[in-house]
Design an enzyme around this catalytic site. Structure first.
Site, mmCIF file in Angstrom:
data_model
loop_
_atom_site.group_PDB
_atom_site.id
_atom_site.type_symbol
_atom_site.label_atom_id
_atom_site.label_comp_id
_atom_site.label_asym_id
_atom_site.label_seq_id
_atom_site.Cartn_x
_atom_site.Cartn_y
_atom_site.Cartn_z
ATOM 1 N N ASP A 1 83.666 23.837 38.461
ATOM 2 C CA ASP A 1 82.523 24.002 37.567
ATOM 3 C C ASP A 1 81.590 22.826 37.738
ATOM 4 O O ASP A 1 82.029 21.719 38.091
ATOM 5 C CB ASP A 1 82.976 24.100 36.108
ATOM 6 C CG ASP A 1 81.881 24.712 35.246
ATOM 7 O OD1 ASP A 1 81.799 25.936 35.170
ATOM 8 O OD2 ASP A 1 81.080 23.935 34.670
ATOM 9 N N TYR B 1 73.201 19.718 29.735
ATOM 10 C CA TYR B 1 74.473 19.778 28.998
ATOM 11 C C TYR B 1 74.850 18.418 28.428
ATOM 12 O O TYR B 1 75.400 18.316 27.336
ATOM 13 C CB TYR B 1 75.590 20.298 29.914
ATOM 14 C CG TYR B 1 75.427 21.770 30.237
ATOM 15 C CD1 TYR B 1 75.797 22.742 29.313
ATOM 16 C CD2 TYR B 1 74.881 22.190 31.448
ATOM 17 C CE1 TYR B 1 75.637 24.095 29.588
ATOM 18 C CE2 TYR B 1 74.713 23.531 31.734
ATOM 19 C CZ TYR B 1 75.094 24.487 30.799
ATOM 20 O OH TYR B 1 74.917 25.811 31.067
ATOM 21 N N ARG C 1 85.562 36.333 35.668
ATOM 22 C CA ARG C 1 86.189 37.193 34.670
ATOM 23 C C ARG C 1 86.132 38.684 34.935
ATOM 24 O O ARG C 1 86.799 39.454 34.272
ATOM 25 C CB ARG C 1 85.596 36.887 33.282
ATOM 26 C CG ARG C 1 86.077 35.559 32.732
ATOM 27 C CD ARG C 1 85.258 35.128 31.547
ATOM 28 N NE ARG C 1 83.885 34.903 31.963
ATOM 29 C CZ ARG C 1 82.905 34.532 31.153
ATOM 30 N NH1 ARG C 1 83.150 34.357 29.873
ATOM 31 N NH2 ARG C 1 81.690 34.342 31.617
ATOM 32 N N ARG D 1 79.198 33.065 41.353
ATOM 33 C CA ARG D 1 80.262 33.232 40.365
ATOM 34 C C ARG D 1 81.215 34.371 40.729
ATOM 35 O O ARG D 1 81.735 35.067 39.865
ATOM 36 C CB ARG D 1 79.661 33.466 38.962
ATOM 37 C CG ARG D 1 78.739 32.335 38.504
ATOM 38 C CD ARG D 1 79.463 31.047 38.226
ATOM 39 N NE ARG D 1 80.268 31.132 37.031
ATOM 40 C CZ ARG D 1 79.846 30.871 35.800
ATOM 41 N NH1 ARG D 1 78.619 30.479 35.605
ATOM 42 N NH2 ARG D 1 80.651 30.940 34.785
ATOM 43 N N ARG E 1 94.011 33.321 33.852
ATOM 44 C CA ARG E 1 93.333 32.767 32.686
ATOM 45 C C ARG E 1 94.229 32.813 31.441
ATOM 46 O O ARG E 1 94.103 31.987 30.547
ATOM 47 C CB ARG E 1 92.068 33.583 32.462
ATOM 48 C CG ARG E 1 91.040 32.992 31.548
ATOM 49 C CD ARG E 1 89.835 33.914 31.587
ATOM 50 N NE ARG E 1 88.715 33.450 30.802
ATOM 51 C CZ ARG E 1 88.441 33.899 29.592
ATOM 52 N NH1 ARG E 1 89.213 34.797 29.038
ATOM 53 N NH2 ARG E 1 87.383 33.436 28.943
#
Ligand code: CP3
Length: 341
Positions: free
Chosen positions: A73, A150, A28, A24, A37
């Site tokens: 993703d 998910y 962020r 990752r 973003r």
């Protein structure tokens, strides 16, 4: 390729010092990511090759990692299979109409990846061009069990109890879905390789939620199929977080690398995986919140414990959004400065 340390480590060749990247690593904690973003939605960033390319290159340019990992993703696969996926800020992923019954399964298909996921392949072509041989590009996909989590639970969860209940109460349906995800993933990863990915990683982030027996029936056989279909084309890395108990079985799939988290000591991981596979990990991501001198000391301890050879320095899971950029850089620089002598 100017810096092919990652590929050398995966092939078991001499590297001088271990290659380093961070799961990752595009995300962020980087102000440059946060700026993009503000302007674009999450899937817009994934689906626009120019944006995906720019974000993929950020950690290479800013932190100096030895590999780029495609910005995308794992949930683009359920999306391509026909399920709606939303990424809601502060809530994480939401699938408003998850799979619970056989009639729900009718909404799910094995898609033509060249139709539904072409934007990923276009991003990879562009990234390879922009990288211009500086470092290798890692492609990736979620493991079938983690994607089922998910697709059935419909959102993130600490236990994924509804996904487990689905497997325990409707095993035939669960295995049908797992096989559909597997078939899609094989085509998807082959497409990534055709577009230029130098290696691929399978993320089984929730593998460790399963008991060893369940992992062997619900997750491993599908990972095995994916590795089997890809391993002649590129080196494959399996990262099944928490599934340390299955390292021996995962090593037997023919994968070139195994990701491990911080809950297993390096020597035990090596003993279980054997000497013929590259280990990758396993710095606790939260430890990057320590003062920099502590990070340097702990990273050196980790490197000494793994030793040089068949090893890729990485975190034991994704980097956290609250990690200061200079702490991430200290992690990478410490690996680059380390020497085994
Ligand atoms: O490693 C990289 O830098 C490549 C990009 C990447 C992302 N997601 C970007 C992303 C990769 C490899 C992933 C994989 C992924 N996605 C996993 C497996 C790895 C892991 O961390 O366990 C999982 C379980 C997901 C699902 C997912 N995507 C969640 C749970 C979330 C929300 C929570 C979170 O950590 O942000 C996402 C969103 C996501 N994927 C972001 C990024 C940069 C954050 C989006 C944003 O808010 O800007």
């Amino acid at each position: 390729m100017k810096n092919d340390l990652l590929l050398k480590a995966l092939r078991g060749e001499e590297t001088g010092r271990p290659p380093v990247w961070m799961m990752r690593q595009a995300g962020r904690y980087l102000p440059e990511y946060m700026a993009l973003r503000e302007q674009y939605g999450f899937f817009e960033r994934c689906q626009t090759p120019e944006l995906a390319c720019e974000i993929t290159l950020q950690p290479v340019n800013i932190i100096g990692v030895d590999a780029a990992i495609l910005f995308s993703d794992i949930l683009v696969v359920p999306q391509a299979m026909g399920l709606e996926v939303q990424l809601i800020e502060s809530k994480g992923p939401v699938l408003p109409a998850p799979v619970k019954t056989r009639s729900d399964l009718q909404r799910v298909r094995v898609p033509d990846v060249n139709e539904t996921l072409q934007y990923v392949f276009d991003a990879i072509s562009l990234i390879k061009k922009e990288l211009n041989g500086r470092v290798p590009l890692i492609g990736f996909a979620g493991a079938p069990w983690t994607l089922l989590c998910y697709m059935v639970q419909g959102k993130g969860s600490k236990t994924f109890d509804e996904a487990k209940a689905f497997c325990y109460t409707q095993p035939d349906l669960a295995h049908e879905l797992l096989q559909m995800i597997t078939d899609t993933t094989i085509a998807y990863l082959k497409g990534q390789v055709a577009a230029g990915a130098d290696t691929v990683q399978i993320f089984d982030s929730w593998g460790g939620l399963l008991s060893p027996e369940d992992f062997k029936s619900i997750s491993l056989p599908y990972i095995q199929q994916i590795v089997g279909a890809l391993k002649e084309d590129v080196p494959v890395i399996i990262f099944a977080k928490g599934a340390w108990y299955a390292l021996e079985e995962m090593a037997a799939t023919g994968a070139s690398g195994l990701g491990i988290d911080w809950c297993i000591p390096p020597a035990l991981a090596r003993k279980m995986a054997g000497s013929n596979i590259t280990l990758q990990g396993n710095f606790d991501p939260a430890k990057l919140l320590s003062p920099i001198p502590v990070i340097k000391k702990e990273v050196n301890n980790m490197l000494n414990a793994f030793g040089n050879g068949r090893y890729i320095a990485n975190l034991g899971h994704g980097i956290l959004p609250n990690v200061p950029v200079d702490h991430a850089r200290a992690f990478v620089d410490t690996v680059k400065e380390w020497s085994s002598s």
